[in-house]
Design an enzyme around this catalytic site. Structure first.
Site, PDB file in Angstrom:
ATOM      1  CG  ASP A 109      10.106 -10.040 -28.617  1.00 37.82           C
ATOM      2  OD1 ASP A 109       8.936 -10.023 -28.176  1.00 37.82           O
ATOM      3  OD2 ASP A 109      10.715 -11.105 -28.832  1.00 37.82           O
ATOM      4  CD  GLU A 175       6.266 -14.957 -27.797  1.00 37.68           C
ATOM      5  OE1 GLU A 175       5.939 -16.170 -27.728  1.00 37.68           O
ATOM      6  OE2 GLU A 175       6.472 -14.366 -28.871  1.00 37.68           O
TER       7      GLU A 175
END
Length: 435
Positions: A109, A175
């Site tokens: 991400d 994350e």
């Protein structure tokens, strides 16, 4: 993520060589006969990284990123699982011989950060973060993590005769944390069975560092990164006119004293010779205009700890101290503390076992043991379930005197360091599975 200044000074004194020199000196890797394949994949890895960098997606919204990863793994002939924890992708590669199961993890991400660096592959992407349109950037290097693991997958898929066991390639979303009101990240991946069927015996992960010299590896046995907790303090006073504060109860003044008091938990109550502790306030909200003393205030921040006993003490003392300080100023206050990530704890025996592999991949003088840092990583949740090791990969250009910090618009990574990431993951995988 910032590696201790001592590491930078030490490594720079060594006058690091470029990647070609690095590859030629690592005798240990040559035994697997993969030097040429690793060298030849560098252009692909850089190309993948630039594509992901130019097209970042926020946590739990990594749809196109996941499609590209899944397509690559499928093209390699792997069993591919998608949609894990919303957008997670897993590739399963079975070796020619039976054996243990090893997982390798990359996070995928981006962040709500505008990119300022003038790169030909600069991100101009937009996304939605908590209901607001924001610029999106890979401001923490997750694009490099994806590309590195894709390179490892390609090489290992062509060398299954060298694999004794199975490798799970885990590409994990969120994350950086799921959006408000959603689940996500490593905890959700585990909940949905990513470490099962086949059951994982150990897991390795890496993080590139903009402040760590390129072509170096940094590691630490035991706790290497902190546990992160979020706290929210709500202060209630009594609203009144700004010209007559004695007719009300000022929640802003109480908040100031609370914030000041919290720091004494660090300076006067924490045994800092044991481990580091951090309490930081990141957000204060209160009031509507200049001449009104408001009724309420909200304080939001983070607690970082590397020792669970110290964490427990901090949590308990905050719950005692905050209401007491508020009461001293005639206000009321509540404290809510929620867990974010656990301590990233490198399994002691596994780290000891794999240290020679790190040294074979990078060269012994380029592998440095560091002190723990107060950054946090949800890789820690995998380590709570199975033995794991997490390490840092250098990404700062040789000769630079200033790094470009993570989570900032100026974040920058030297791509020449990515090849060592590919090489190290392969070295670790083959040594772990075959020994």
């Amino acid at each position: 993520l910032q590696i201790h200044e001592i590491l930078n000074n030490y490594i720079q004194m060594k006058k690091l060589l470029l990647t070609a020199t690095l590859l030629s000196c690592a005798f240990g890797f040559a035994q697997h006969g993969l030097d040429k394949e690793v060298t030849n994949i560098e252009d692909k890895v850089i190309e993948w990284r630039r594509d992901f960098h130019q097209n970042p997606e926020l946590s739990n919204r990594e749809f196109k990123t996941a499609e590209k990863i899944a397509a690559h793994l499928t093209s390699l002939g792997m069993e591919v699982q998608t949609g894990i924890a919303h957008t997670g992708v897993v590739g399963i590669l079975k070796g020619k011989k039976p054996g243990k199961v090893l997982a390798l993890r990359a996070d995928i991400d981006g962040l709500p950060v505008p990119e300022r660096a003038d790169l030909p592959f600069k991100s101009t992407a937009k996304g939605e973060f908590n209901g607001v349109e924001v610029p999106v950037m890979h401001a923490c290097g997750h694009d490099t993590h994806i590309a590195i693991l894709m390179g490892v997958a390609e090489i290992m898929s062509k060398n299954t005769d060298k694999i004794k066991g199975t490798i799970k390639f885990i590409f994990q979303p969120a994350e950086e944390g799921a959006p408000e009101g959603e689940e996500g990240g490593a905890k959700m991946m585990i909940k949905e069975g990513v470490l099962k069927n086949p059951d994982v015996d150990a897991i390795f992960g890496l993080h590139i560092g903009s402040g760590q010299p390129v072509n170096t590896i940094a590691y630490k046995s035991g706790g290497i990164m902190a546990a992160a907790q979020r706290f929210e303090i709500n202060v209630k006073g009594k609203q009144t006119h700004g010209s007559t504060p004695w007719t009300g109860i000022d929640p802003i003044m109480a908040s100031v004293k609370i914030i000041d008091g919290l720091q004494t938990l660090i300076s006067r109550e924490s045994e800092l010779t044991n481990e580091a502790v951090v309490i930081s306030v990141g957000k204060i909200t209160s009031g509507v205009r200049n001449n009104i003393i408001p009724e309420t205030a909200k304080i939001v921040g983070t607690i970082r700890t590397l020792d669970y006993d110290m964490q427990k003490h901090i949590n308990n003392r905050m719950k005692e101290m905050v209401p007491a300080i508020a009461k001293a100023y005639r206000a009321e206050a509540t404290v809510d503390i929620s867990d974010g990530t656990a301590i990233t704890f490198n399994h002691v025996e596994l780290t000891k076992q794999m240290l020679p592999s790190l040294e074979k991949a990078a060269g012994k003088d380029r592998v440095i043991e560091i002190s723990a840092i107060t950054g946090a990583e949800d890789f820690s949740f995998y380590q709570q379930a199975v033995p794991g090791m997490f390490f840092f990969l250098g990404g700062m250009t040789p000769g630079n005197t200033e790094s470009f910090p993570h989570h900032t618009p100026d974040f920058y990574i030297d791509e020449s360091g990515m090849l060592l990431g590919v090489k190290t993951f392969i070295q670790l995988s083959l040594d772990y599975l075959n020994n």
